[in-house]
Design a protein around this motif. Sequence first.
Motif, mmCIF file in Angstrom:
data_model
loop_
_atom_site.group_PDB
_atom_site.id
_atom_site.type_symbol
_atom_site.label_atom_id
_atom_site.label_comp_id
_atom_site.label_asym_id
_atom_site.label_seq_id
_atom_site.Cartn_x
_atom_site.Cartn_y
_atom_site.Cartn_z
ATOM 1 N N LEU A 89 40.297 30.710 31.495
ATOM 2 C CA LEU A 89 41.214 30.572 32.888
ATOM 3 C C LEU A 89 42.458 31.207 32.405
ATOM 4 O O LEU A 89 43.507 31.793 33.905
ATOM 5 C CB LEU A 89 42.355 28.974 31.980
ATOM 6 C CG LEU A 89 43.094 28.716 32.913
ATOM 7 C CD1 LEU A 89 42.596 27.561 34.280
ATOM 8 C CD2 LEU A 89 44.029 26.836 32.612
ATOM 9 N N GLY A 90 42.934 31.778 31.402
ATOM 10 C CA GLY A 90 43.959 33.238 31.123
ATOM 11 C C GLY A 90 43.406 34.166 32.166
ATOM 12 O O GLY A 90 44.272 34.834 32.321
ATOM 13 N N LEU A 91 42.638 34.544 31.825
ATOM 14 C CA LEU A 91 41.596 35.637 32.101
ATOM 15 C C LEU A 91 41.954 35.612 33.545
ATOM 16 O O LEU A 91 42.503 36.263 34.824
ATOM 17 C CB LEU A 91 40.255 35.847 31.528
ATOM 18 C CG LEU A 91 39.261 37.577 32.490
ATOM 19 C CD1 LEU A 91 40.359 38.718 31.667
ATOM 20 C CD2 LEU A 91 37.880 37.312 32.059
ATOM 21 N N ILE A 92 41.126 34.565 34.610
ATOM 22 C CA ILE A 92 41.852 35.205 35.454
ATOM 23 C C ILE A 92 43.134 34.954 36.033
ATOM 24 O O ILE A 92 43.500 35.573 37.498
ATOM 25 C CB ILE A 92 41.292 33.538 36.486
ATOM 26 C CG1 ILE A 92 39.410 33.264 36.114
ATOM 27 C CG2 ILE A 92 41.017 33.143 37.862
ATOM 28 C CD1 ILE A 92 38.608 32.609 36.128
ATOM 29 N N SER A 93 43.694 34.235 35.596
ATOM 30 C CA SER A 93 45.313 33.926 35.734
ATOM 31 C C SER A 93 45.723 35.234 36.126
ATOM 32 O O SER A 93 47.177 36.025 36.828
ATOM 33 C CB SER A 93 46.593 33.678 34.894
ATOM 34 O OG SER A 93 46.716 34.189 33.321
ATOM 35 N N PHE A 94 45.312 36.450 35.800
ATOM 36 C CA PHE A 94 45.579 37.613 35.424
ATOM 37 C C PHE A 94 45.112 38.626 36.222
ATOM 38 O O PHE A 94 45.434 40.410 36.192
ATOM 39 C CB PHE A 94 45.912 38.805 33.924
ATOM 40 C CG PHE A 94 46.800 38.080 33.272
ATOM 41 C CD1 PHE A 94 47.673 38.453 33.000
ATOM 42 C CD2 PHE A 94 46.179 37.122 31.976
ATOM 43 C CE1 PHE A 94 48.533 37.944 32.081
ATOM 44 C CE2 PHE A 94 47.165 36.615 30.611
ATOM 45 C CZ PHE A 94 48.231 37.169 31.049
ATOM 46 N N LEU A 95 44.279 37.977 37.298
ATOM 47 C CA LEU A 95 43.542 38.603 38.035
ATOM 48 C C LEU A 95 44.066 38.384 39.832
ATOM 49 O O LEU A 95 44.658 37.215 39.578
ATOM 50 C CB LEU A 95 42.242 38.536 37.975
ATOM 51 C CG LEU A 95 41.275 39.254 36.771
ATOM 52 C CD1 LEU A 95 39.732 38.688 37.157
ATOM 53 C CD2 LEU A 95 42.012 40.454 36.437
ATOM 54 N N GLU A 96 43.424 39.253 40.349
ATOM 55 C CA GLU A 96 43.499 39.119 41.984
ATOM 56 C C GLU A 96 42.363 38.254 41.676
ATOM 57 O O GLU A 96 41.571 38.883 42.522
ATOM 58 C CB GLU A 96 44.178 39.863 42.790
ATOM 59 C CG GLU A 96 43.844 39.694 44.001
ATOM 60 C CD GLU A 96 45.428 39.212 44.835
ATOM 61 O OE1 GLU A 96 45.249 38.254 45.355
ATOM 62 O OE2 GLU A 96 46.350 38.893 43.932
ATOM 63 N N TYR A 97 42.095 37.408 42.768
ATOM 64 C CA TYR A 97 41.165 36.277 42.227
ATOM 65 C C TYR A 97 40.927 35.306 43.388
ATOM 66 O O TYR A 97 41.199 33.785 43.291
ATOM 67 C CB TYR A 97 40.750 35.744 41.085
ATOM 68 C CG TYR A 97 39.200 35.186 41.485
ATOM 69 C CD1 TYR A 97 37.926 36.208 40.859
ATOM 70 C CD2 TYR A 97 39.058 33.833 41.033
ATOM 71 C CE1 TYR A 97 36.963 36.152 41.077
ATOM 72 C CE2 TYR A 97 37.533 33.514 41.113
ATOM 73 C CZ TYR A 97 36.715 34.669 40.616
ATOM 74 O OH TYR A 97 35.502 34.315 40.545
ATOM 75 N N THR A 98 40.528 35.663 44.353
ATOM 76 C CA THR A 98 40.830 34.863 45.333
ATOM 77 C C THR A 98 39.389 34.290 46.109
ATOM 78 O O THR A 98 38.276 34.727 45.816
ATOM 79 C CB THR A 98 41.912 34.846 46.950
ATOM 80 O OG1 THR A 98 41.444 36.827 47.397
ATOM 81 C CG2 THR A 98 43.278 35.314 46.794
ATOM 82 N N GLN A 99 39.165 33.513 47.553
ATOM 83 C CA GLN A 99 38.070 33.846 48.434
ATOM 84 C C GLN A 99 37.613 35.128 48.361
ATOM 85 O O GLN A 99 35.915 34.938 48.494
ATOM 86 C CB GLN A 99 37.831 32.621 49.689
ATOM 87 C CG GLN A 99 36.607 32.369 50.308
ATOM 88 C CD GLN A 99 35.611 31.778 48.860
ATOM 89 O OE1 GLN A 99 36.867 30.635 48.775
ATOM 90 N NE2 GLN A 99 34.747 31.584 49.330
ATOM 91 N N ALA A 100 37.838 35.974 48.697
ATOM 92 C CA ALA A 100 37.478 37.484 49.010
ATOM 93 C C ALA A 100 36.983 37.907 48.194
ATOM 94 O O ALA A 100 35.727 38.836 48.528
ATOM 95 C CB ALA A 100 38.858 38.050 49.218
ATOM 96 N N GLN A 101 37.581 38.048 46.610
ATOM 97 C CA GLN A 101 36.604 38.443 45.245
ATOM 98 C C GLN A 101 35.859 37.399 45.148
ATOM 99 O O GLN A 101 34.938 37.976 44.734
ATOM 100 C CB GLN A 101 37.689 38.269 44.657
ATOM 101 C CG GLN A 101 38.586 39.385 44.617
ATOM 102 C CD GLN A 101 40.380 39.229 45.563
ATOM 103 O OE1 GLN A 101 39.997 38.081 46.002
ATOM 104 N NE2 GLN A 101 40.250 40.565 46.408
ATOM 105 N N VAL A 102 35.502 35.947 45.460
ATOM 106 C CA VAL A 102 34.533 35.189 45.020
ATOM 107 C C VAL A 102 33.506 35.332 45.524
ATOM 108 O O VAL A 102 32.215 35.983 45.652
ATOM 109 C CB VAL A 102 34.792 33.931 45.549
ATOM 110 C CG1 VAL A 102 33.491 32.441 45.042
ATOM 111 C CG2 VAL A 102 36.031 33.259 44.693
#
Length: 325
Positions: A63-76
């Motif tokens: 959870l903490g790692l993803i909060s520091f990333l640009e992680y949207t549907q495009a990255q998924v």
Amino acid sequence: MTANTTAYKAPETTGAGGAGGAPARPPRRRGSPLRRSGWTPWLYLLPALVTLGGLLVYPIYQLGLISFLEYTQAQVSGGEPTTFVGFDNYADLLGDSQFWQVLLATVVFAATCVLATLFVGCALAVLLTRVRALPRLVLMMAALGAWATPAITGSTVWVFLFDPDFGPVNKVLGLGDFSWTYGRYSAFALVLLEVLWCSFPFVMVTVYAGIRAIPTEVLEAASLDGASQWRIWRSVMAPMLRPILIVVTIQSIIWDFKVFTQIYVMTNGGGIAGQNLVLNVYAYQKAFASSQYSLGSAIGVVMLVILLAVTLVYLRLVRRQGEEL
């Protein structure tokens, strides 16, 4: 007259290093290095720690790692690479006026739920000590039934009970087709009643067990001194039950602050135009409805920090008063 005297000679004490007056050393206690190092209790706790690590620590890390990333549907979907953005998600979150509105609504709603749960649970716990065995058993079974009901089932039942067309509550109260979920405050009140219904049994049973552990002589002495029931609770029971009340209060804060199912089911995802959003539902909408997974993770981290801060402050205040937990 001649007296035969025999001089007393103390036995010689031989030390561990040889002859002399040094006292003998006690024999060294032999034991395994593991026992002497104090690791034995941790071995018993190891299975639970491993389980908690897998179920709690690793998800929090993700959870903490993803909060520091640009992680949207495009990255998924793999269309764009995942990039590190630092605290940009938190800056966007703190700069959003809706977040502060939802945070305020969550704090007020959770505080109201906690106070109502503690009041009803403690009142019923005292009532259990005043009634006979059969009524006590019936109340206990009814409360445990409410506690054991899944949140989604209880929420669905409450929505039916307060339905403007078919619900029996409106008919009994003569409210006609009044919609409880249309207005913001009436919807929050409806959810509060459902949360209270499924939360007070934990407080009731826990506090009742604590009351039964109080010596009867103490309560009888207070009653003989002319103290009222309220004075007995405030001056005798509550101070003796303070460690138990601390536990149920912290547990209620954690439960009520992260309410999700009741709000989502009873207000159809947060109410009209998001008027009944709380942080958990707000995070769900950001992460899954808007596919902003990193922003939803940032909301989850903020919730975790708030709950940890509230718990630590509460425990610190209690320790200052000299209470042992």
